[in-house]
Design a protein around this motif. Structure first.
Motif, short mmCIF file in Angstrom:
data_model
loop_
_atom_site.label_atom_id
_atom_site.label_comp_id
_atom_site.label_asym_id
_atom_site.label_seq_id
_atom_site.Cartn_x
_atom_site.Cartn_y
_atom_site.Cartn_z
N HIS A 237 56.68 65.75 -44.72
CA HIS A 237 55.57 66.18 -45.28
C HIS A 237 54.25 65.60 -44.71
O HIS A 237 53.48 66.49 -44.68
CB HIS A 237 55.47 65.94 -46.86
CG HIS A 237 54.16 66.53 -47.40
ND1 HIS A 237 54.11 67.94 -47.76
CD2 HIS A 237 53.31 65.93 -47.98
CE1 HIS A 237 53.12 67.93 -48.29
NE2 HIS A 237 52.34 66.79 -48.36
N LEU A 238 54.03 64.48 -44.49
CA LEU A 238 52.82 63.91 -43.87
C LEU A 238 52.74 64.38 -42.37
O LEU A 238 51.47 64.23 -42.00
CB LEU A 238 52.96 62.45 -43.94
CG LEU A 238 52.67 61.70 -45.33
CD1 LEU A 238 53.21 60.12 -45.41
CD2 LEU A 238 51.53 61.97 -45.95
N SER A 239 53.54 64.64 -42.20
CA SER A 239 53.29 65.25 -40.44
C SER A 239 52.66 66.38 -40.43
O SER A 239 51.83 66.92 -39.38
CB SER A 239 54.71 65.53 -39.78
OG SER A 239 55.49 66.48 -40.28
N ARG A 240 52.41 67.16 -41.53
CA ARG A 240 51.75 68.46 -41.71
C ARG A 240 50.15 68.18 -41.94
O ARG A 240 49.32 68.85 -42.20
CB ARG A 240 52.41 69.42 -42.42
CG ARG A 240 53.88 69.68 -41.99
CD ARG A 240 54.18 70.88 -42.87
NE ARG A 240 54.56 70.61 -44.42
CZ ARG A 240 55.51 69.96 -44.71
NH1 ARG A 240 56.70 69.78 -43.79
NH2 ARG A 240 55.93 69.68 -45.97
N THR A 241 49.83 66.83 -42.25
CA THR A 241 48.41 66.71 -42.58
C THR A 241 47.44 66.44 -41.59
O THR A 241 47.84 66.26 -40.38
CB THR A 241 48.31 65.42 -43.67
OG1 THR A 241 48.75 63.96 -43.00
CG2 THR A 241 49.37 65.66 -45.01
N SER A 242 46.04 66.73 -41.94
CA SER A 242 45.07 66.32 -40.86
C SER A 242 45.00 64.70 -40.63
O SER A 242 44.61 64.45 -39.54
CB SER A 242 43.79 67.01 -41.48
OG SER A 242 43.39 66.30 -42.67
N ASP A 243 45.19 63.91 -41.47
CA ASP A 243 45.07 62.47 -41.21
C ASP A 243 46.32 62.25 -40.00
O ASP A 243 45.98 61.28 -39.19
CB ASP A 243 45.62 61.89 -42.48
CG ASP A 243 44.36 61.27 -43.27
OD1 ASP A 243 43.31 61.88 -43.09
OD2 ASP A 243 44.59 61.00 -44.39
N TYR A 244 47.42 62.92 -40.21
CA TYR A 244 48.38 62.53 -39.04
C TYR A 244 47.86 63.33 -37.87
O TYR A 244 48.04 62.68 -36.54
CB TYR A 244 49.82 63.35 -39.46
CG TYR A 244 50.84 63.28 -38.35
CD1 TYR A 244 51.32 62.17 -37.84
CD2 TYR A 244 50.96 64.48 -37.34
CE1 TYR A 244 52.17 62.08 -36.83
CE2 TYR A 244 51.80 64.45 -36.62
CZ TYR A 244 52.35 63.23 -36.14
OH TYR A 244 53.46 63.34 -35.01
N ALA A 245 47.40 64.38 -37.59
CA ALA A 245 46.89 64.82 -36.49
C ALA A 245 45.78 64.40 -35.94
O ALA A 245 45.75 63.70 -34.61
CB ALA A 245 46.42 66.26 -36.70
N ARG A 246 44.90 63.62 -36.66
CA ARG A 246 43.81 62.80 -36.11
C ARG A 246 44.43 61.38 -35.57
O ARG A 246 44.26 60.80 -34.52
CB ARG A 246 42.86 62.38 -37.24
CG ARG A 246 41.92 63.80 -37.61
CD ARG A 246 40.53 63.05 -38.30
NE ARG A 246 41.01 62.54 -39.57
CZ ARG A 246 41.27 63.45 -40.52
NH1 ARG A 246 40.95 64.68 -40.48
NH2 ARG A 246 41.59 62.97 -41.64
N PRO A 257 48.81 62.15 -20.26
CA PRO A 257 49.32 62.96 -19.43
C PRO A 257 50.64 63.79 -20.22
O PRO A 257 51.03 64.77 -20.00
CB PRO A 257 49.95 62.33 -18.28
CG PRO A 257 49.97 60.99 -18.75
CD PRO A 257 48.92 60.66 -19.65
N ASP A 258 51.12 63.09 -21.18
CA ASP A 258 52.14 63.78 -22.03
C ASP A 258 51.59 64.50 -23.24
O ASP A 258 52.64 64.86 -24.25
CB ASP A 258 53.09 62.55 -22.40
CG ASP A 258 53.98 62.00 -21.25
OD1 ASP A 258 54.16 60.78 -21.25
OD2 ASP A 258 54.19 62.70 -20.25
N PHE A 259 50.26 64.43 -23.48
CA PHE A 259 49.84 64.97 -24.80
C PHE A 259 49.71 66.58 -24.51
O PHE A 259 49.21 67.12 -23.42
CB PHE A 259 48.44 64.54 -24.95
CG PHE A 259 47.49 64.83 -26.29
CD1 PHE A 259 46.64 65.81 -26.08
CD2 PHE A 259 48.37 64.95 -27.20
CE1 PHE A 259 45.94 66.35 -27.01
CE2 PHE A 259 47.52 65.22 -28.53
CZ PHE A 259 46.38 66.01 -28.41
N THR A 260 50.32 67.15 -25.46
CA THR A 260 50.16 68.69 -25.17
C THR A 260 49.07 69.47 -26.16
O THR A 260 48.86 70.62 -25.79
CB THR A 260 51.74 69.31 -25.77
OG1 THR A 260 52.00 69.06 -27.08
CG2 THR A 260 52.75 68.41 -24.86
N GLY A 261 48.66 68.73 -27.09
CA GLY A 261 47.42 69.38 -27.92
C GLY A 261 47.97 70.17 -28.95
O GLY A 261 47.27 70.78 -29.81
N GLU A 262 49.41 70.12 -29.13
CA GLU A 262 50.16 71.10 -30.19
C GLU A 262 50.37 70.06 -31.46
O GLU A 262 50.69 69.01 -31.15
CB GLU A 262 51.38 71.71 -29.70
CG GLU A 262 51.20 72.51 -28.40
CD GLU A 262 52.35 72.94 -27.92
OE1 GLU A 262 51.96 73.91 -26.88
OE2 GLU A 262 53.23 72.57 -28.22
#
Length: 262
Positions: A237-246, A257-262
């Motif tokens: 569930h937490l993987s869908r939060t804005s805190d996780y994205a940040r 180099p491995d960061f996709t931005g998705e």
């Protein structure tokens, strides 16, 4: 915004801070003050702008429990004790189960109901001139304020019985050593350290903190498979939060180099 007679409440940069302001009575609790604590902790715990809740005392005292000068010392006090305890227990629940991190700053004596209130914080700072006291045997009463819940979980059943029955004051360094407090702080640095710690927590992942607290709180009532299932649900569930994205962006960095931005 609510106003209180015996508390000062402020919200600064994500920190909700409560100071008990009955220093002329060592911050001892009346029914009204206990009700104010319940209401103020609830207001902050339900405020989405508050990312850390900090509770401390004024005048060099944390809290000394019930103000016995308002009691009669006989059977008629049952009603008063019930009213005070029920309000205090609301505050204890709010602090212990808040969706954000909580810090109690024990800047002086924490005794009686103040003992349990101090232990309800996720993190407990204690000044080097403070002390903890169970105190109830002195007035021939049993513990309240969550003291009989927190004590065995923090120090073990055998040590909890020693503290509750012998009722000896616990110096601050010993409180940290046995797990009643998190950190010992010089008295002259106490206010700054409390503010620093609260600000650090307020700057962190509030939802992750809250979810971790819920998992820890419920772990005693679950077997291992149930706890593992709850952990799976929570982390997904937490993987869908804005805190996780940040947090993900900060950990890897947009130029990784491995960061996709998705």
């Amino acid at each position: 915004m609510s106003t209180y007679e015996y508390l000062s409440v402020e919200r600064i940069d994500g920190v909700g801070r409560i100071a008990m302001e009955r220093a002329d009575h060592h911050n001892a609790l009346t029914v009204q003050m206990a009700g104010e604590l319940r209401d103020a902790t609830n207001d902050l715990a339900e405020d989405d702008e508050v990312r850390c809740l900090a509770l401390t005392g004024s005048g060099g005292t944390f809290n000394t429990g019930a103000d016995l000068s308002t009691f009669e010392g006989d059977a008629t006090d049952g009603r008063r004790l019930r009213a005070l305890a029920s309000r205090l227990h609301g505050a204890v629940r709010n602090v212990a189960t808040a969706k954000m991190p909580t810090v109690t700053g024990v800047n002086g004596v924490a005794a009686g109901g103040g003992f349990g209130l101090a232990l309800s914080g996720d993190l407990v700072l204690v000044a080097d001139d403070a002390r903890f006291e169970f105190a109830y045997p002195e007035i021939a009463l049993s513990g309240d304020g969550g003291s009989t819940y927190f004590l065995p979980r923090l120090v073990g059943h055998r040590r909890a019985r020693e503290i509750a029955l012998l009722d000896e004051p616990i110096p601050p360094a010993e409180a940290v050593e046995m797990g009643l407090a998190t950190e010992l702080v010089p008295a002259k640095e106490f206010d700054d350290r409390l503010a620093e710690l609260a600000a650090t927590l307020a700057d962190g992942p509030t939802r992750a903190y809250g979810a971790t607290k819920r998992l820890l709180n419920k772990s005693y009532a679950r077997d291992l498979p149930a706890q593992l299932a709850a952990e799976t649900d929570s982390i997904s569930h937490l993987s869908r939060t804005s805190d996780y994205a940040r947090g993900h962006d900060a950990f890897f960095g947009a130029d990784d180099p491995d960061f996709t931005g998705e």
